[in-house]
Design a protein around this motif. Structure first.
Motif, mmCIF file in Angstrom:
data_model
loop_
_atom_site.group_PDB
_atom_site.id
_atom_site.type_symbol
_atom_site.label_atom_id
_atom_site.label_comp_id
_atom_site.label_asym_id
_atom_site.label_seq_id
_atom_site.Cartn_x
_atom_site.Cartn_y
_atom_site.Cartn_z
ATOM 1 N N ASP A 39 0.832 -1.201 0.000
ATOM 2 C CA ASP A 39 0.000 0.000 0.000
ATOM 3 C C ASP A 39 0.872 1.260 0.000
ATOM 4 O O ASP A 39 0.603 2.211 -0.738
ATOM 5 C CB ASP A 39 -0.934 -0.006 1.217
ATOM 6 C CG ASP A 39 -1.949 1.108 1.163
ATOM 7 O OD1 ASP A 39 -2.690 1.191 0.161
ATOM 8 O OD2 ASP A 39 -1.996 1.904 2.123
ATOM 9 N N ILE A 42 2.494 1.644 -3.427
ATOM 10 C CA ILE A 42 1.536 2.155 -4.412
ATOM 11 C C ILE A 42 1.396 3.667 -4.250
ATOM 12 O O ILE A 42 1.394 4.411 -5.231
ATOM 13 C CB ILE A 42 0.172 1.447 -4.288
ATOM 14 C CG1 ILE A 42 0.296 -0.004 -4.759
ATOM 15 C CG2 ILE A 42 -0.907 2.175 -5.079
ATOM 16 C CD1 ILE A 42 -0.912 -0.869 -4.456
ATOM 17 N N ALA A 43 1.294 4.120 -3.012
ATOM 18 C CA ALA A 43 1.208 5.564 -2.757
ATOM 19 C C ALA A 43 2.451 6.274 -3.286
ATOM 20 O O ALA A 43 2.357 7.346 -3.886
ATOM 21 C CB ALA A 43 1.045 5.827 -1.261
ATOM 22 N N ALA A 46 2.500 6.530 -7.130
ATOM 23 C CA ALA A 46 1.555 7.523 -7.639
ATOM 24 C C ALA A 46 1.851 8.943 -7.148
ATOM 25 O O ALA A 46 1.203 9.891 -7.572
ATOM 26 C CB ALA A 46 0.133 7.127 -7.225
ATOM 27 N N ALA A 73 -8.932 -1.971 -6.352
ATOM 28 C CA ALA A 73 -8.816 -0.619 -5.800
ATOM 29 C C ALA A 73 -7.357 -0.170 -5.766
ATOM 30 O O ALA A 73 -7.061 1.004 -6.021
ATOM 31 C CB ALA A 73 -9.422 -0.564 -4.400
ATOM 32 N N ASP A 74 -6.452 -1.084 -5.475
ATOM 33 C CA ASP A 74 -5.024 -0.742 -5.430
ATOM 34 C C ASP A 74 -4.476 -0.485 -6.822
ATOM 35 O O ASP A 74 -3.734 0.472 -7.043
ATOM 36 C CB ASP A 74 -4.223 -1.860 -4.764
ATOM 37 C CG ASP A 74 -4.434 -1.913 -3.259
ATOM 38 O OD1 ASP A 74 -4.972 -0.930 -2.698
ATOM 39 O OD2 ASP A 74 -4.058 -2.920 -2.647
ATOM 40 N N GLU A 76 -6.039 0.485 -9.437
ATOM 41 C CA GLU A 76 -6.600 1.729 -9.983
ATOM 42 C C GLU A 76 -5.763 2.937 -9.586
ATOM 43 O O GLU A 76 -5.670 3.904 -10.340
ATOM 44 C CB GLU A 76 -8.039 1.927 -9.511
ATOM 45 C CG GLU A 76 -9.032 1.074 -10.233
ATOM 46 C CD GLU A 76 -10.455 1.245 -9.705
ATOM 47 O OE1 GLU A 76 -10.687 2.081 -8.803
ATOM 48 O OE2 GLU A 76 -11.321 0.521 -10.201
ATOM 49 N N ARG A 77 -5.157 2.868 -8.432
ATOM 50 C CA ARG A 77 -4.328 3.984 -7.942
ATOM 51 C C ARG A 77 -3.063 4.154 -8.790
ATOM 52 O O ARG A 77 -2.427 5.200 -8.738
ATOM 53 C CB ARG A 77 -3.960 3.752 -6.475
ATOM 54 C CG ARG A 77 -5.157 3.825 -5.563
ATOM 55 C CD ARG A 77 -4.879 3.358 -4.146
ATOM 56 N NE ARG A 77 -3.706 3.935 -3.552
ATOM 57 C CZ ARG A 77 -3.039 3.369 -2.548
ATOM 58 N NH1 ARG A 77 -3.445 2.216 -2.032
ATOM 59 N NH2 ARG A 77 -1.974 3.954 -2.046
#
Length: 155
Positions: A39, A42-43, A46, A73-74, A76-77
């Motif tokens: 997570d 991923i942040a 992006a 959902a992940d 898509e980020r």
């Protein structure tokens, strides 16, 4: 010693650390290589940080997932990564692995990024990924074919 401090940082603090121009490139690379939180990676992929850090985050996600799909959902980020020539190949790998319809997020900017990536590519592995991306996009999005033809690998 740096890692003992960095691993205690929360997401916004870690992204600020990676974005800090006073932090050495080696420290940033080392930090990303040690992260195990998908997570957080991923942040970071992006985030508005240096491209090498975003690419390293995508590569680290791929290592950690080991062919296990990301939740929708992940994945898509990661869509903003499609707009960058340095990131598109690695973002598509993660999206394909998750059966995500990344083509739906593509437009002229994505085609421009893909074309630039194909022309500047120096790696055989990345070249194969980009050519597959090109073929899939041209098949899935005929509305972009005019732009895609302008940078066709056949030319």
């Amino acid at each position: 010693m740096l890692w003992s401090v960095v691993k205690k940082l929360r997401e916004p603090e870690l992204i600020a650390f990676i974005a800090d121009p006073d932090v050495t490139r080696a420290s940033k690379i080392s930090t990303i290589a040690k992260l195990n939180d998908v997570d957080l990676l991923i942040a970071l992929a992006a985030a508005d940080v240096e491209i090498f850090a975003r690419r390293d985050a995508l590569l680290r996600i791929d290592e950690l997932c080991d062919s296990t799909p990301l939740p929708q959902a992940d994945v898509e980020r990661l869509a903003p990564c499609l707009e960058f020539k340095e990131l598109i190949a690695y973002a598509v790998v993660l999206m394909d692995m998750s059966d995500y319809d990344w083509c739906a997020h593509c437009g002229e900017h994505t085609v421009d990024a893909l074309c630039a990536a194909m022309y500047e590519c120096q790696s055989m592995h990345e070249s194969v990924l980009l050519e597959d991306t090109f073929a899939h996009l041209s098949h899935a999005r005929p509305d972009l074919n005019k732009s895609l033809r302008a940078c066709s690998p056949d030319k």
